[in-house]
Write an enzyme that holds these catalytic residues in place. Structure first.
Site, PDB file in Angstrom:
ATOM      1  N   CYS A 136      -4.393   1.945   1.911  1.00 39.39           N
ATOM      2  CA  CYS A 136      -4.643   3.323   1.472  1.00 39.39           C
ATOM      3  C   CYS A 136      -3.393   4.183   1.683  1.00 39.39           C
ATOM      4  O   CYS A 136      -2.850   4.726   0.712  1.00 39.39           O
ATOM      5  CB  CYS A 136      -5.887   3.857   2.177  1.00 39.39           C
ATOM      6  SG  CYS A 136      -6.133   5.618   1.995  1.00 39.39           S
ATOM      7  N   GLU A 206      -6.853  -0.656  -4.771  1.00 40.34           N
ATOM      8  CA  GLU A 206      -6.091   0.559  -5.109  1.00 40.34           C
ATOM      9  C   GLU A 206      -5.774   0.595  -6.601  1.00 40.34           C
ATOM     10  O   GLU A 206      -5.880   1.623  -7.257  1.00 40.34           O
ATOM     11  CB  GLU A 206      -4.794   0.646  -4.285  1.00 40.34           C
ATOM     12  CG  GLU A 206      -4.994   0.964  -2.820  1.00 40.34           C
ATOM     13  CD  GLU A 206      -5.547   2.369  -2.555  1.00 40.34           C
ATOM     14  OE1 GLU A 206      -5.480   3.215  -3.449  1.00 40.34           O
ATOM     15  OE2 GLU A 206      -6.060   2.578  -1.446  1.00 40.34           O
TER      16      GLU A 206
HETATM   17  C1  LIG Z   1      -8.374   5.470  -3.154  1.00 42.94           C
HETATM   18  C2  LIG Z   1      -7.282   6.098  -2.358  1.00 42.94           C
HETATM   19  N1  LIG Z   1      -6.355   5.331  -1.786  1.00 42.94           N
HETATM   20  C3  LIG Z   1      -5.367   5.939  -1.047  1.00 42.94           C
HETATM   21  C4  LIG Z   1      -5.279   7.273  -0.876  1.00 42.94           C
HETATM   22  C5  LIG Z   1      -4.198   7.887  -0.103  1.00 42.94           C
HETATM   23  N2  LIG Z   1      -4.592   8.163   1.222  1.00 42.94           N
HETATM   24  C6  LIG Z   1      -6.273   8.023  -1.473  1.00 42.94           C
HETATM   25  N3  LIG Z   1      -6.322   9.366  -1.362  1.00 42.94           N
HETATM   26  N4  LIG Z   1      -7.293   7.447  -2.227  1.00 42.94           N
END
Ligand SMILES: Cc1ncc(CN)c(N)n1
Length: 222
Positions: A136, A206
């Site tokens: 993330c 992701e």
């Molecule tokens: C799905 C997703 N992945 C990562 C991030 C970044 N923290 C986010 N805001 N959202």
């Protein structure tokens, strides 16, 4: 270092996310507004769950510093990362608070969120969940750095989104890496493989999350 190997392995996944339409839209400042809206609806809920999953790791830790760090991260996810969301909402000309009221766990975000929860409930060591969570911050940081390297963002209304992820992720990533690297020193081959798989799969999640947003994926569109 174990996490160094993991990062090497996911380079092609990050490269492919960079070439996908969502990130290309950010780079060129022409990301379609509907994609931004769908992303925000999904991501506000994703971040709520991310904070809750951090809280599930607290009982797995013994050191005070680690616990304090997680509490800080919960605050960052709940109150800090919203700045990146406001950049997107302003770009799309939408009322952020009203839009996120309509949020849902769409199929790809649903899968990603449950991947993290599974690891939090299945394994007593926090490293398994951390490997599912670490992409993330890591993937966003890598994408943002890669975009910033181009040096062509002047005047792009989405530049603050890129700047946000270039600057705010280092300490967090360092912390997560140290936890996993320490655990990996005494882990079995089978455990190492689960850690590796969790990290790689979350990088793929992701990618799917951005594409879900770009393609306005819903449960109705099966
Ligand atoms: C799905 C997703 N992945 C990562 C991030 C970044 N923290 C986010 N805001 N959202």
């Amino acid at each position: 270092m174990f996490t160094k190997q993991l990062k090497k392995e996911v380079e092609p996944i990050i490269e492919s996310i960079y070439n996908d339409p969502f990130i290309q839209g950010i780079i060129h400042g022409n990301l379609k507004k509907e994609a931004v809206k769908h992303y925000l609806k999904a991501d506000s809920l994703y971040l709520n769950e991310f904070a809750k999953i951090y809280s599930l790791l607290i009982p797995k830790l013994d050191d005070r510093k680690g616990i304090q760090f997680l509490l800080g991260q919960i605050d960052f996810v709940m109150n800090g990362e919203v700045d990146a969301h406001y950049t997107l909402a302003d770009y799309a000309g939408i009322d952020y608070k009203a839009v996120i009221e309509e949020g849902e766990w769409y199929p790809s975000s649903d899968h990603y969120i449950k991947h993290m929860y599974y690891n939090a409930y299945r394994y007593s060591d926090a490293s398994f969940t951390i490997c599912a969570m670490a992409p993330c911050p890591y993937v966003y940081q890598q994408l943002a750095l890669k975009i910033a390297e181009r040096n062509d963002l002047e005047g792009n209304p989405l530049k603050p989104w890129v700047d946000f992820y270039c600057t705010n992720m280092d300490e967090l990533i360092g912390h997560l890496d140290r936890w996993v690297d320490e655990f990996s020193e005494t882990a079995s081959d089978e455990e190492l493989n689960i850690l590796r798989k969790n990290f790689v799969e979350s990088c793929i999640h992701e990618k799917r999350f951005f594409n879900m947003s770009y393609n306005i994926e819903t449960w109705e569109g099966y």
